[in-house]
Design a protein around this motif. Structure first.
Motif, short mmCIF file in Angstrom:
data_model
loop_
_atom_site.label_atom_id
_atom_site.label_comp_id
_atom_site.label_asym_id
_atom_site.label_seq_id
_atom_site.Cartn_x
_atom_site.Cartn_y
_atom_site.Cartn_z
N GLU A 108 70.30 -16.44 -31.73
CA GLU A 108 71.75 -16.39 -31.83
C GLU A 108 72.34 -16.49 -30.42
O GLU A 108 71.67 -16.11 -29.47
CB GLU A 108 72.18 -15.11 -32.53
N PRO A 109 73.56 -17.01 -30.30
CA PRO A 109 74.12 -17.26 -28.97
C PRO A 109 73.95 -16.05 -28.04
O PRO A 109 74.29 -14.93 -28.42
CB PRO A 109 75.60 -17.51 -29.26
N LEU A 110 73.39 -16.28 -26.88
CA LEU A 110 73.25 -15.18 -25.92
C LEU A 110 73.50 -15.66 -24.51
O LEU A 110 73.28 -16.82 -24.18
CB LEU A 110 71.90 -14.49 -26.04
N SER A 111 73.99 -14.75 -23.68
CA SER A 111 74.32 -15.07 -22.30
C SER A 111 73.77 -14.00 -21.37
O SER A 111 73.77 -12.82 -21.70
CB SER A 111 75.84 -15.10 -22.11
N PHE A 112 73.29 -14.44 -20.22
CA PHE A 112 72.92 -13.51 -19.16
C PHE A 112 72.75 -14.30 -17.88
O PHE A 112 72.75 -15.54 -17.91
CB PHE A 112 71.63 -12.74 -19.50
N SER A 113 72.62 -13.59 -16.78
CA SER A 113 72.42 -14.33 -15.53
C SER A 113 71.40 -13.61 -14.65
O SER A 113 71.08 -12.45 -14.87
CB SER A 113 73.73 -14.49 -14.79
N LEU A 114 70.89 -14.37 -13.69
CA LEU A 114 69.84 -13.85 -12.83
C LEU A 114 70.08 -14.34 -11.41
O LEU A 114 70.44 -15.49 -11.19
CB LEU A 114 68.50 -14.39 -13.35
N GLU A 115 69.88 -13.43 -10.43
CA GLU A 115 70.07 -13.81 -9.03
C GLU A 115 68.74 -14.27 -8.44
O GLU A 115 67.68 -14.06 -9.01
CB GLU A 115 70.56 -12.59 -8.22
#
Ligand SMILES: Nc1ncnc2c1ncn2[C@@H]1O[C@H](COP(=O)(O)OP(=O)(O)OP(=O)(O)O)[C@@H](O)[C@H]1O
Ligand code: SF4
Ligand SMILES: [Mg+2]
Lengths: 332, 266
Positions: B30-37
């Motif tokens: 299912e639609p998911l969002s996250f970010s990584l440095e």
């Protein structure tokens, strides 16, 4: 301890391009009836080869020697191939890391299970035997903790979860009530919860019917509390063996010590710090060090280590090292 | 500065065709969002079939998202060529052993990514491969080995070597630690920590091992039936998990307490 399996100074020699190499080098193992014994060693240490030697799956080109290789009252090396097959087939069984290698993908679970039941144990006329087989197959599934037997028997192997598939391969392995079960890394690829289930099942089977289990694993963290004894093997040599608690709490051998500190179960170690580990690599067969094979990677190695250390016995524990981490009788 | 990895509302559907019947849409993610440095490590945890491997494959570009977009250094991954993507993101597959070619020596297999993706001279290639072999705990001798001549743990190391030989920005690993020998696993963990420090490599890995996750990761993403149910820093998820599943997955079983007198020297 009266050993049901007694192995003394077992060596297996393979031919390589650089001449013969001992893949198993004077290895010792004693297994008591009904006992769970865990053999811990990194890859290529000869664990599977040892299992094969016990079961008699031997390549005729291997040179096998031993002061003793006894199973119950049989001198296994004195038996001919046919006699050996009879003893092994009756008394022993093995399960593997990948249960699907054990199951036929084209056949339903029920059929394979029924087939694994030894015909000799069934009685009566054909029809009765068939019913009998079915009931026994169901009972086997119950024994490995599967309740919905009808559903499972109708499935094909690819329709099983990994845990379920391993349970079924265990059911098939114990169909003839073996006295020894060799479990070669049965849970390596599994999730912790499934892994726990399989281990509990094996422990229960061992306790319930006095079956001895030789558990094979690469990882000290996989040793279950039910395992009374452990042995550590490195490059075909026995490093340390003894009651699990004693060996884990106060190892004599540098290898055991290193395996313990590498296992990451120490909560006090700060995140992202470098882990203590053995430097270097496991040597290839062609480049086995002489003497104690841990030598090139051992932080305690000295000159004497080019001679293979003999097994030293301290109460219940035995180890092979010239410079053990502590001396016994340091009562603390 | 742009984020190294910015995942925006990606989802994945599979269409399940049953004969001539209209296909049925199955939602894997299912639609998911996250970010990584840069230099951060993300651990993905969850039960079997919860979508962990799907995320890994989408980030590595082994599969395309049904919707949403992944940005790498601000650039949409869907607009990159395979070669561009390969240089930046490398994947170690769960069944990586089978991805080794049995016909080709280890050294040649490790040279391949260098041949296809760089202008290095054969000599430099060889030198880089030797370096990488040493880094993953193999020997220069292994250059000339065929995969079948190696023990299973050693084959795994070849796969890791192949993933880092291009010195990528992100390495994605799906259960790559399970089959490693303890001494090599510890070495590889140290190696990953070193690579991160030296080169700012980011590492995204799927693992069941609470111990490894706690030790290595900066952030944790918890999956349950195709949904991301929790995402946060490792410290936050250990100390204040919101979901029971998070608690369960991060609980490590200590069957034996490691004795404190352990004296292994480096
Ligand atoms: N049939 C064979 N021919 C030649 N060498 C072999 C053969 N089988 C095993 N070996 C070698 O013998 C050594 C021991 O192998 P073995 O399979 O027993 O290791 P293991 O401890 O079971 O390792 P793993 O944990 O990776 O399963 C290895 O170096 C392996 O390469
Ligand atoms: S015998 Fe020597 S090399 Fe072997 S474990 Fe003991 S100290 Fe180390
Ligand atoms: Mg093996």
């Amino acid at each position: 301890m009266s050993a049901i399996l007694d192995i003394r100074n077992l060596s297996i020699e393979l031919e390589t391009e650089n001449g013969p190499v001992r893949v198993l080098d004077r290895f010792n193992l004693q297994l008591a009836e009904g006992e769970i014994h865990t053999l811990v060693g990194e890859s290529g240490s000869g664990k599977s080869l040892l299992a094969k030697a016990i079961l008699g799956f031997i390549n005729p080109r291997w040179k096998i020697t031993a002061d003793r290789l006894w199973w119950r009252h049989y001198d296994l090396l004195a038996l001919n191939a046919a006699q050996r097959r009879i003893v092994t087939g009756r008394d022993m069984a093995m399960i593997f890391q990948d249960p699907s290698s054990y199951l036929d993908p084209n056949d339903k679970v029920g059929a394979q299970l029924r087939e694994s039941i030894p015909t000799g144990e069934l009685s009566g006329v054909y029809l009765k035997r068939r019913v009998d087989r079915q009931t026994r197959a169901e009972r086997l599934l119950h024994r490995v903790g599967i309740k919905d037997t009808a559903d499972v028997m109708e499935r094909y192997p690819h329709e099983l979860s990994e845990g379920l598939a391993q349970k079924i391969s265990i059911a098939m392995a114990i169909a003839h009530n073996p006295k020894l079960l060799i479990a070669d890394e049965p849970t390596t690829a599994m999730e912790p919860s499934t892994r726990g289930q399989i281990y509990r099942l094996l422990a229960k089977l061992s306790a319930g019917q006095g079956m001895s289990i030789l558990m094979i694993t690469q990882d000290l963290t996989a040793v279950i509390p039910e395992s009374q004894r452990i042995s550590l093997i490195y490059c075909g040599q026995l490093m340390e063996t003894g009651p699990t608690e004693e060996v884990m709490q106060k190892p004599y051998h540098p290898y055991t010590d290193a395996m313990l500190s590498m296992s990451l179960s120490d909560q006090d170690i700060a995140p992202k710090t470098r882990l203590p580990t053995l430097s270097g690599a496991i040597p290839t067969l062609q480049h086995m060090p002489i003497g104690c094979r841990l030598g090139p990677r051992c932080p305690y190695a000295r000159r004497a280590c080019i001679h293979q250390p003999a097994l030293t016995k301290q109460q219940q524990v035995q180890f092979a090292c010239h410079y053990p981490l502590h001396k016994d009788s340091e009562h603390d | 500065m742009t984020k190294l990895l910015d995942v925006q509302a990606i989802s994945k559907y599979y269409v399940h065709k049953d004969g001539w019947m209209p296909g049925q849409r199955i939602c894997a993610l299912e639609p998911l969002s996250f970010s990584l440095e840069r230099g951060e490590t993300l651990a993905i945890m969850g039960e079997t079939g919860s979508g962990k491997s799907t995320i890994a494959k989408l980030i590595a570009g082994a599969e395309r998202a049904s919707a949403g977009e992944i940005f790498l250094n601000g650039q949409a991954m869907s607009s990159m060529t395979d070669q561009q993507r390969c240089r930046h993101v490398r994947m170690i597959f769960q069944d990586s052993l089978r991805s080794l070619n049995p016909q080709i020596t280890v050294g040649k297999q490790l040279c391949e990514p260098l041949i296809f993706n760089t202008q290095m001279s054969p000599q430099d290639q060889k030198q880089r491969v030797h370096e990488v072999l040493r880094k993953v705990g193999l020997l220069p001798d292994h250059y000339h080995f065929y995969p079948h001549m190696l023990a299973s743990g050693q084959q795994q190391r070849v796969c890791i070597a192949r993933a880092i030989v291009l010195e990528p920005q992100i390495v994605v690993a799906d259960e790559a630690f399970v089959a490693l020998d303890p001494s090599i696993r510890a070495q590889i963990i140290n190696l990953i920590l070193d690579l991160q420090e030296d080169m700012g490599i980011s590492f995204i890995f799927v693992s069941h091992s609470a111990e490894i996750v706690k030790h290595v990761s900066d952030k944790i993403l918890i999956m349950h039936r195709g949904k991301m149910i929790e995402f946060g820093t490792t410290r936050a998820l250990i100390n204040h998990p919101e979901e029971q599943l998070t608690k369960t997955l991060l609980h490590s079983e200590h069957k034996y307490k490691v004795p404190l007198h352990s004296t292994t020297k480096e």
